[in-house]
Design an enzyme around this catalytic site. Sequence first.
Site, PDB file in Angstrom:
ATOM      1  CG  ASP A  51      -1.539  -1.516   1.189  1.00 45.32           C
ATOM      2  OD1 ASP A  51      -2.917  -0.792   1.078  1.00 45.32           O
ATOM      3  OD2 ASP A  51      -1.308  -2.384   1.258  1.00 45.32           O
ATOM      4  CB  THR A 122      -5.608  -4.138   2.779  1.00 46.42           C
ATOM      5  OG1 THR A 122      -5.234  -2.367   1.705  1.00 46.42           O
ATOM      6  CG2 THR A 122      -4.064  -4.436   2.944  1.00 46.42           C
TER       7      THR A 122
HETATM    8 MG    MG Z   1      -7.041   0.713  -0.605  1.00 45.26          MG
END
Ligand code: MG
Length: 308
Positions: A51, A122
Amino acid sequence: MASSHTVLMRLVASAYSIAQKAGTIVRRVIAEGDLGIVEKTCATDLQTKADRLVQMSICSSLARKFPKLTIIGEEDLPPEDVDQELIEDGQWEEILKQPCPSQYSAIKEEDLVVWVDPLDGTKEYTEGLLDNVTVLIGIAYEGKAIAGVINQPYYNYQAGPAAVLGRTIWGVLGLGAFGFQLKEVPAGKHIITTTRSHNSQLVTDCVAAMNPDDVLRVGGAGNKIIQLIEGKASAYVFASPGCKKWDTCAPEVILHAVGGKLTDIHGNALQYNKEVKHMNSAGVLATLRNYDYYASRVPESVKNVLVP
Ligand code: MG
Ligand code: AMP
Ligand code: MG
């Protein structure tokens, strides 16, 4: 020499190449084996090294080429020098061959807002549900989502070693959406796709009120929109706050470009101007076809709780 292409089409062509680079970073972080997981607000709200690196890559690459853009990324990162290795300078030539819809031909760089979700899904990424993961770059003008790019880094990862891994889908309103085969769920079937990691009683109640034939619980807003356009699900129903503008901007464009509809649970269009609050507080309702069927079945009790 000034480019003969419009700002919008140059931006989409660059975003395509930048999203492809992002996909390689997402795969590399897994291959290296250290996800560097950080909890943000709670145990189901995570950030990984992917990320962080992807957001740096996308935002820096875009800002170098288009310095007047407003770019809003999901992750809250400290300012730091970005490694040159993360910068992508390419642009996808196939996109530059397409005509810019005339209503967007005079758009200036400073008029555009880009919403970046460096890694959508995620939680699922950390659990090895790799095809749930997407990279989302959404482009908005006058508060409306008008262009978007979705990279799915692990598309085809269960199809064997000969299959090409990863793909990029892109679209512009008025031009269309590309990089996939449009397919519809058979008529009369109600297959709902919804969250697997952010469930609540309200989410479950709303899904049940749709009288579904099947419910698919998968990760990612990008992934769920892909299910709609590829005929795996007929409606994406999320009666909860939690999903943000960077989750919906690019997916909404792809869906709208092929005749679908994405709104909040009340039927309101989502706004993407730079001052807007990030949270989609009144949830998400999206379909490729038969939007009215699903909208008419959202219970009043659910609407009363989800204030826009
Ligand atoms: Mg995200
Ligand atoms: P999901 O369908 O659960 O994968 O959610 C779609 C997107 O919205 C993902 O980016 C999630 O991280 C985000 N999201 C949904 N609900 C929440 C929540 N309660 N907290 C944090 N993020 C959420
Ligand atoms: Mg997301």
